[in-house]
Structure formats: structure tokens, C-alpha cells
Design a protein around this motif. Sequence first.
Motif, PDB file in Angstrom:
ATOM      1  N   PRO A 107       0.820  -1.218   0.000  1.00 39.09           N
ATOM      2  CA  PRO A 107       0.000   0.000   0.000  1.00 39.09           C
ATOM      3  C   PRO A 107       0.850   1.264   0.000  1.00 39.09           C
ATOM      4  CG  PRO A 107       0.003  -1.031   2.174  1.00 39.09           C
ATOM      5  CD  PRO A 107       0.691  -1.998   1.258  1.00 39.09           C
ATOM      6  N   ILE A 108       0.604   2.143  -0.951  1.00 40.78           N
ATOM      7  CA  ILE A 108       1.294   3.431  -1.034  1.00 40.78           C
ATOM      8  C   ILE A 108       0.246   4.510  -0.804  1.00 40.78           C
ATOM      9  CG2 ILE A 108       2.494   5.042  -2.553  1.00 40.78           C
ATOM     10  CD1 ILE A 108       3.901   2.732  -3.826  1.00 40.78           C
ATOM     11  N   ALA A 109       0.386   5.205   0.311  1.00 42.11           N
ATOM     12  CA  ALA A 109      -0.631   6.179   0.713  1.00 42.11           C
ATOM     13  C   ALA A 109      -0.493   7.515  -0.007  1.00 42.11           C
ATOM     14  CB  ALA A 109      -0.575   6.392   2.227  1.00 42.11           C
ATOM     15  N   ASP A 110       0.726   7.900  -0.381  1.00 43.26           N
ATOM     16  CA  ASP A 110       0.932   9.191  -1.057  1.00 43.26           C
ATOM     17  C   ASP A 110       2.230   9.116  -1.843  1.00 43.26           C
ATOM     18  OD1 ASP A 110       1.075  11.804  -1.911  1.00 43.26           O
ATOM     19  OD2 ASP A 110       0.522  12.671   0.011  1.00 43.26           O
ATOM     20  N   LEU A 111       2.116   8.898  -3.140  1.00 43.82           N
ATOM     21  CA  LEU A 111       3.289   8.712  -3.987  1.00 43.82           C
ATOM     22  C   LEU A 111       4.049  10.002  -4.230  1.00 43.82           C
ATOM     23  CD1 LEU A 111       4.839   6.640  -5.779  1.00 43.82           C
ATOM     24  CD2 LEU A 111       3.338   7.347  -7.660  1.00 43.82           C
ATOM     25  N   THR A 112       3.353  11.144  -4.235  1.00 36.26           N
ATOM     26  CA  THR A 112       3.970  12.398  -4.666  1.00 36.26           C
ATOM     27  C   THR A 112       4.254  13.380  -3.529  1.00 36.26           C
ATOM     28  OG1 THR A 112       1.791  13.347  -5.146  1.00 36.26           O
ATOM     29  CG2 THR A 112       2.912  12.208  -6.943  1.00 36.26           C
ATOM     30  N   SER A 113       4.100  12.942  -2.290  1.00 34.32           N
ATOM     31  CA  SER A 113       4.343  13.852  -1.167  1.00 34.32           C
ATOM     32  C   SER A 113       5.814  14.254  -1.091  1.00 34.32           C
ATOM     33  CB  SER A 113       3.933  13.173   0.152  1.00 34.32           C
ATOM     34  OG  SER A 113       4.326  13.969   1.261  1.00 34.32           O
ATOM     35  N   GLY A 114       6.055  15.553  -0.862  1.00 32.85           N
ATOM     36  CA  GLY A 114       7.416  16.055  -0.731  1.00 32.85           C
ATOM     37  C   GLY A 114       7.896  16.146   0.700  1.00 32.85           C
ATOM     38  N   PHE A 115       7.085  15.680   1.647  1.00 31.17           N
ATOM     39  CA  PHE A 115       7.436  15.743   3.063  1.00 31.17           C
ATOM     40  C   PHE A 115       7.840  14.350   3.517  1.00 31.17           C
ATOM     41  CE2 PHE A 115       5.777  16.675   7.604  1.00 31.17           C
ATOM     42  CZ  PHE A 115       7.038  17.106   7.995  1.00 31.17           C
ATOM     43  N   ARG A 116       9.138  14.149   3.773  1.00 29.13           N
ATOM     44  CA  ARG A 116       9.612  12.820   4.112  1.00 29.13           C
ATOM     45  C   ARG A 116      10.925  12.862   4.882  1.00 29.13           C
ATOM     46  NH1 ARG A 116       9.393   9.665  -1.023  1.00 29.13           N
ATOM     47  NH2 ARG A 116       7.483  10.881  -1.301  1.00 29.13           N
ATOM     48  N   ALA A 117      11.161  11.799   5.643  1.00 28.09           N
ATOM     49  CA  ALA A 117      12.424  11.592   6.347  1.00 28.09           C
ATOM     50  C   ALA A 117      13.069  10.341   5.769  1.00 28.09           C
ATOM     51  CB  ALA A 117      12.186  11.415   7.849  1.00 28.09           C
ATOM     52  N   VAL A 118      14.378  10.364   5.602  1.00 25.90           N
ATOM     53  CA  VAL A 118      15.055   9.248   4.946  1.00 25.90           C
ATOM     54  C   VAL A 118      16.492   9.145   5.459  1.00 25.90           C
ATOM     55  CG1 VAL A 118      15.764  10.716   3.015  1.00 25.90           C
ATOM     56  CG2 VAL A 118      15.606   8.243   2.684  1.00 25.90           C
ATOM     57  N   ARG A 119      16.991   7.930   5.494  1.00 29.03           N
ATOM     58  CA  ARG A 119      18.383   7.732   5.878  1.00 29.03           C
ATOM     59  C   ARG A 119      19.279   8.267   4.768  1.00 29.03           C
ATOM     60  NH1 ARG A 119      18.273   4.659  10.428  1.00 29.03           N
ATOM     61  NH2 ARG A 119      16.372   3.395  10.711  1.00 29.03           N
ATOM     62  N   ALA A 120      20.193   9.173   5.135  1.00 32.47           N
ATOM     63  CA  ALA A 120      20.987   9.900   4.144  1.00 32.47           C
ATOM     64  C   ALA A 120      21.812   8.966   3.265  1.00 32.47           C
ATOM     65  CB  ALA A 120      21.899  10.893   4.856  1.00 32.47           C
ATOM     66  N   LYS A 121      22.438   7.979   3.869  1.00 31.38           N
ATOM     67  CA  LYS A 121      23.316   7.079   3.108  1.00 31.38           C
ATOM     68  C   LYS A 121      22.547   6.370   2.011  1.00 31.38           C
ATOM     69  CE  LYS A 121      26.514   3.201   3.691  1.00 31.38           C
ATOM     70  NZ  LYS A 121      27.130   2.248   4.651  1.00 31.38           N
ATOM     71  N   LEU A 122      21.318   5.948   2.308  1.00 33.61           N
ATOM     72  CA  LEU A 122      20.517   5.229   1.327  1.00 33.61           C
ATOM     73  C   LEU A 122      19.983   6.174   0.254  1.00 33.61           C
ATOM     74  CD1 LEU A 122      18.509   2.799   3.655  1.00 33.61           C
ATOM     75  CD2 LEU A 122      20.766   2.504   2.608  1.00 33.61           C
ATOM     76  N   PHE A 123      19.545   7.367   0.671  1.00 35.17           N
ATOM     77  CA  PHE A 123      19.015   8.336  -0.289  1.00 35.17           C
ATOM     78  C   PHE A 123      20.063   8.715  -1.327  1.00 35.17           C
ATOM     79  CE2 PHE A 123      17.983  12.580  -1.806  1.00 35.17           C
ATOM     80  CZ  PHE A 123      16.620  12.495  -2.070  1.00 35.17           C
ATOM     81  N   LYS A 124      21.295   8.898  -0.873  1.00 41.17           N
ATOM     82  CA  LYS A 124      22.353   9.354  -1.777  1.00 41.17           C
ATOM     83  C   LYS A 124      22.760   8.294  -2.789  1.00 41.17           C
ATOM     84  CE  LYS A 124      24.117  12.770   1.501  1.00 41.17           C
ATOM     85  NZ  LYS A 124      25.246  13.214   2.364  1.00 41.17           N
ATOM     86  N   GLU A 125      22.369   7.039  -2.568  1.00 47.42           N
ATOM     87  CA  GLU A 125      22.639   5.990  -3.552  1.00 47.42           C
ATOM     88  C   GLU A 125      21.931   6.277  -4.877  1.00 47.42           C
ATOM     89  OE1 GLU A 125      21.566   2.138  -2.207  1.00 47.42           O
ATOM     90  OE2 GLU A 125      22.772   2.240  -0.372  1.00 47.42           O
ATOM     91  N   PHE A 126      20.804   6.985  -4.793  1.00 53.08           N
ATOM     92  CA  PHE A 126      19.941   7.127  -5.964  1.00 53.08           C
ATOM     93  C   PHE A 126      19.913   8.540  -6.537  1.00 53.08           C
ATOM     94  CE2 PHE A 126      18.127   3.734  -3.267  1.00 53.08           C
ATOM     95  CZ  PHE A 126      18.274   2.669  -4.148  1.00 53.08           C
ATOM     96  N   LEU A 127      20.850   9.381  -6.149  1.00 46.88           N
ATOM     97  CA  LEU A 127      20.835  10.765  -6.631  1.00 46.88           C
ATOM     98  C   LEU A 127      20.882  10.841  -8.150  1.00 46.88           C
ATOM     99  CD1 LEU A 127      23.107  12.753  -4.134  1.00 46.88           C
ATOM    100  CD2 LEU A 127      20.624  12.812  -4.357  1.00 46.88           C
ATOM    101  N   SER A 128      21.646   9.942  -8.767  1.00 49.30           N
ATOM    102  CA  SER A 128      21.777   9.996 -10.228  1.00 49.30           C
ATOM    103  C   SER A 128      20.492   9.606 -10.940  1.00 49.30           C
ATOM    104  CB  SER A 128      22.914   9.073 -10.688  1.00 49.30           C
ATOM    105  OG  SER A 128      22.652   7.729 -10.327  1.00 49.30           O
ATOM    106  N   LEU A 129      19.578   8.943 -10.237  1.00 48.00           N
ATOM    107  CA  LEU A 129      18.301   8.550 -10.842  1.00 48.00           C
ATOM    108  C   LEU A 129      17.262   9.656 -10.777  1.00 48.00           C
ATOM    109  CD1 LEU A 129      17.705   4.894  -9.537  1.00 48.00           C
ATOM    110  CD2 LEU A 129      18.571   5.595 -11.773  1.00 48.00           C
ATOM    111  N   LEU A 130      17.423  10.571  -9.838  1.00 46.05           N
ATOM    112  CA  LEU A 130      16.366  11.543  -9.575  1.00 46.05           C
ATOM    113  C   LEU A 130      16.294  12.602 -10.667  1.00 46.05           C
ATOM    114  CD1 LEU A 130      16.786  12.119  -5.724  1.00 46.05           C
ATOM    115  CD2 LEU A 130      15.424  10.408  -6.942  1.00 46.05           C
ATOM    116  N   PRO A 131      15.082  12.939 -11.113  1.00 42.87           N
ATOM    117  CA  PRO A 131      14.912  14.000 -12.109  1.00 42.87           C
ATOM    118  C   PRO A 131      15.031  15.365 -11.453  1.00 42.87           C
ATOM    119  CG  PRO A 131      12.784  13.185 -11.442  1.00 42.87           C
ATOM    120  CD  PRO A 131      13.794  12.331 -10.721  1.00 42.87           C
TER     121      PRO A 131
END
Length: 286
Positions: free
Chosen positions: A142-166
Motif C-alpha cells: 500500500p502506497i498512501a501518497d506517492l507524490t508527497s514532498g514531506f519525508r524523512a530518509v536515511r541519508a546514506k541510502l538516499f544518496k545511492e539514488f541521486l543519479s536517478l532523480l529528475p
Amino acid sequence: MTTTSLSIILPCLNESGALEGTLQKLTALYAHAEIIVVDDGSSDNSAEIATRMGAKVIRHPYRKGNGAAIKTGARQATGDILIFMDADGQHDPADIQRLLAEIDKGHDMVVGARGMESQASTARLFANTFYNRLASWMVEQPIADLTSGFRAVRAKLFKEFLSLLPNTFSYPTTITMAFFRAGYSVSYIPIVAHKRIGKSHIRLFRDGVRFLLIIFKIGTLYAPLKLFGSLSVAFFLLALSYYGYTFFTDGRFTNMGAVLFTTAILIFLIGLVSEQITQLLYTRKE
């Protein structure tokens, strides 16, 4: 969760009307957090306000996009946990603690999910509901809000995908699907998004067309074969039905029937190749 490991990142484009109030609340609640305001080429005094309020300000020389501002902030952040929120007054800084509480439970990313009362318009509500259901079908979670810009995330994991982000507003979709694909834990908590202060930077037609492309991005980021396989089955059933109709009415197999069967096969092969490319992409990330 201690605030010394926390970086709060606010992408900003002409948000002078709401920025000071947002930063006042953030500094009152998280005095020891690293607060980063990424000014995406504002023409007002947003950067000056952020500097006066004690935030770390990074300025883009011209407008690059909301996603680009997010990436800039993430690269400069030093905290173990990253908080992304809007600078326009929609997100309540008091909700950050609720996000962090879910991180403490072991989740890798926690998203503030907006309810029906928080949608800016009926069109946005319809679009977001459609995206949520499509994404939930793709990931089988279940995904409650796919487009929300308010989020907390572990920095090390988030930075793995920087090159994918538009560089656009669709970055939340991309990072959400990337986390699910990588097997990271994603959680949602309900929030109330307040009416923004100032003028929205989303344009209904331009971003509506862009968000339609998100549908295909969802599939290609997570499970291309599931998306293309479903389309292939639909074309195959259409071809089979058409062949049955022409066989019983004309007693022959028509060129259109051949085209439909061929299309079904080609779509399946495209999905198969896309699946292999996606797998290689995530394997390289790991």
C-alpha cells in the motif's frame, strides 16, 4: 533521534511570504539541526531571509527545478537523517518528530501522507489517487501518497539514488519506487498539509502531461515486465478476439489480426529487455 544527526532541507523558489515563519518554527523545535535552504533561482529576497534566520543557504544561479534543489541539498547535507519539506508553509514542522519516530522503528524512509482534505483541487485529488493505486499495484504494497514532498530518509541510502532523480517535481515518485525496488523499508504516516502561502509553481497542463509520464516511469523503475506484460496480454486478448470475429464472419486471418499479435509480442519483448536493464542498473547501485 538526536538533532545533531539531522539535516532539514527546504527547496525554495520565491517563498518570501512563508519562509521566515517556517524557519522560525524549525529553529525553535530543532535548534541543533542543520537547516539547509536551497534557493532555486528566486527573484525575491528568499535567500536573504534564510540567511538572516541562520539557515545554510545554497543558491542556484538560475531555476533548475524542485528535484535539482533536493539533490543539491542532499549533497551538501551532513546529517545521518534527511528531512525534506516545502518552504511554502504547507508542512507542519511539528510533524517531523512523528517521521523520526518511524525511522527509529527501523524504517529507511517515512513519508507524510496527505488526506483528501489536504488536496489542492479535485483534479489533483483524482490524479494522486490514480498514481497511488497504480504504484500500489506495481509494488504490491500500500502506497498512501506517492507524490508527497514531506519525508524523512536515511541519508546514506538516499544518496545511492541521486543519479536517478529528475530535476522536476516528480522526484518523490522516483525515490519511492527506487526504495521499494532496492528492498528498503518505506512507511507512511497521515499528515494535514495546510494551504500554501504564495503562488503554486505547478502548472496544471504542463505538469499534468509530465505526471502522465510518471505512470510509465513507475513501471520502468520498479518492474517493467509487470507493466509491459499486462499491456502485452491486453493486446494478445484483443488480437485473439479480433481473429475469432474475422474467422467466423469471413473465414480468414486478416492483416490487422497479424498486426495485433505482432504488437503483443513486441511489447512483451520490450518489457523483457527493460527488466534486464533495470536489474543491471540496481545491481550497479548495490
